[in-house]
Enzyme design. Structure first.
Site, PDB file in Angstrom:
ATOM      1  CB  THR A  14      48.790  34.528  42.109  1.00 60.03           C
ATOM      2  OG1 THR A  14      47.555  34.423  41.406  1.00 60.03           O
ATOM      3  CG2 THR A  14      48.601  34.031  43.521  1.00 60.03           C
ATOM      4  CB  SER A  57      48.801  36.518  33.623  1.00 55.60           C
ATOM      5  OG  SER A  57      48.021  35.369  33.787  1.00 55.60           O
ATOM      6  CB  THR A  89      50.050  30.500  36.934  1.00 51.26           C
ATOM      7  OG1 THR A  89      48.771  30.617  37.548  1.00 51.26           O
ATOM      8  CG2 THR A  89      51.147  30.593  37.981  1.00 51.26           C
ATOM      9  CG  ASP A  90      45.114  32.763  35.243  1.00 51.85           C
ATOM     10  OD1 ASP A  90      45.382  31.808  36.008  1.00 51.85           O
ATOM     11  OD2 ASP A  90      44.240  33.612  35.512  1.00 51.85           O
TER      12      ASP A  90
HETATM   13  N1  ASP Z   1      44.894  34.867  38.010  1.00 53.11           N
HETATM   14  C1  ASP Z   1      46.305  34.854  38.269  1.00 53.11           C
HETATM   15  C2  ASP Z   1      47.025  35.438  37.079  1.00 53.11           C
HETATM   16  O1  ASP Z   1      47.272  34.737  36.127  1.00 53.11           O
HETATM   17  C3  ASP Z   1      46.738  33.464  38.517  1.00 53.11           C
HETATM   18  C4  ASP Z   1      48.143  33.296  38.950  1.00 53.11           C
HETATM   19  O2  ASP Z   1      48.970  34.163  38.900  1.00 53.11           O
HETATM   20  O3  ASP Z   1      48.453  32.164  39.384  1.00 53.11           O
HETATM   21  O4  ASP Z   1      47.348  36.597  37.076  1.00 53.11           O
END
Ligand code: ASP
Length: 329
Positions: A14, A57, A89-90
């Site tokens: 993100t 991710s 973050t995932d």
């Molecule tokens: N869907 C995103 C990822 O993990 C979530 C994030 O980056 O917060 O790539």
């Protein structure tokens, strides 16, 4: 004044995402653009920025992160003082734990992301990246292994977990709390964590042994667990109920599988250790360990799966597996 040297590797997430033709946001920015967008970062460290991946991710693989680890080790060999890995973050908790297991250097490795895209009001990416760089450049953070920094909190790879889909406070460290925080522009470490003593994890070749992760639910009949070895998996982690339990009817199946491939017990509660010596009914941890399963200690199912994967890649025998998981008990 000579600034510390940091390697910043961006993998996507993100923090790098801008509106795309899909109607949603998708990864577009690279590490150099992220670094350039953070006021004050140039005063913290001399940065080498690279972008090996640009993905959501959930598409990162264990092999991708081992390649990132190799880049970090190479940067350390040529004198870098720390490393920052930027990603979604995932799966941050998984990346951080792999790096923690394989980089094994006193210099800090910090994994960072953002819950809001760069064009959203209140985007948290720039503040998180600055905080991550401050930690990675800090002598205080040496010897703590891989850390995750978001929302001005410093988490240990071993404990951190994404616990919310949207809040900027999404990250928690269930078993211990964060190791520290960033306040007034400097990291404040409140606790230190000794690195786990492990048999060597260096594996060779590109082969990543497949390890399955199955969460046990009420009324589970064990057919998925029974199928695991036949599907070609080299190991299995069971996220059991409570302290690592399965229904009585599934216990024999766990024993059959443990006779074929290593089986590790974790807890679906995500906090507290998988037990070893308390409950003695069919399907309890004493029963399952007696049938050949191993306790995963405080590791979540996700992290137990990563340790088992890397351990199998490194050729650990049963004694090494037992000692390796006991290091997290
Ligand atoms: N869907 C995103 C990822 O993990 C979530 C994030 O980056 O917060 O790539």
């Amino acid at each position: 004044m000579t600034l510390p040297r940091l390697l910043v590797l961006s993998l996507g997430g993100t923090i790098t995402m801008t509106p795309s033709a899909s109607g949603g946001i998708a990864p577009t920015l690279g590490a150099a653009e992220l670094v350039a967008a953070v006021p004050g970062l140039a005063d913290v460290a001399e940065i080498e920025a690279r972008s090996p991946f640009r993905v959501g991710s959930s598409s990162l693989t264990i092999a991708n992160i081992l390649a990132v680890a190799a880049d970090i080790r190479a940067a350390f060999a040529s004198g870098a003082d720390g490393a920052v890995v930027v990603q979604g973050t995932d799966t941050i908790e998984e990346t951080a734990f792999i790096l923690d297991l394989v980089v094994r250097d006193a210099r800090p490795v910090v994994v960072v992301g953002a819950m809001r895209g760069p064009q959203q009001p209140g985007a948290d990416g720039p503040a998180n990246l600055l905080a991550a760089a401050l930690v990675a450049a800090s002598p205080q953070a040496r010897g703590l292994g891989t850390l995750v920094v978001l929302n001005d909190e410093i988490h240990a790879a071993r404990f951190v977990r994404k616990a919310h889909t949207s809040l900027t406070s999404a990250f928690v460290s269930d078993n211990a709390g964060p190791l520290g925080l960033i306040a007034e522009g400097r990291p404040r470490l409140l606790a230190r964590l000794a690195p786990a003593e492990l048999p060597p994890l260096e594996g060779t070749g590109d082969d990543i042994p497949p390890v399955a992760l199955i969460k046990v639910a009420m009324g589970e009949d064990g057919r998925l667990i029974r199928a695991v070895p036949g599907l070609g998996y080299a190991g299995l982690v069971i996220e059991g109920a409570g302290a690592g339990h399965v229904p009585a009817a599934v216990a024999e199946i766990v024993g059959e599988v443990a006779a074929q491939i290593p089986v590790v017990l974790a807890s679906r509660t995500l906090a507290g250790p998988a037990f070893e010596r308390t409950y003695g009914y069919p399907g309890s941890e004493i029963d399952l360990i007696g049938r050949g399963a191993l306790s995963g200690g405080f590791l979540s199912g996700l992290k137990a799966r990563l340790l088992l994967t890397l351990a199998l890649r490194a050729g650990w025998d049963r004694a090494a597996l037992k000692a390796g998981f006991a290091a997290f008990g």
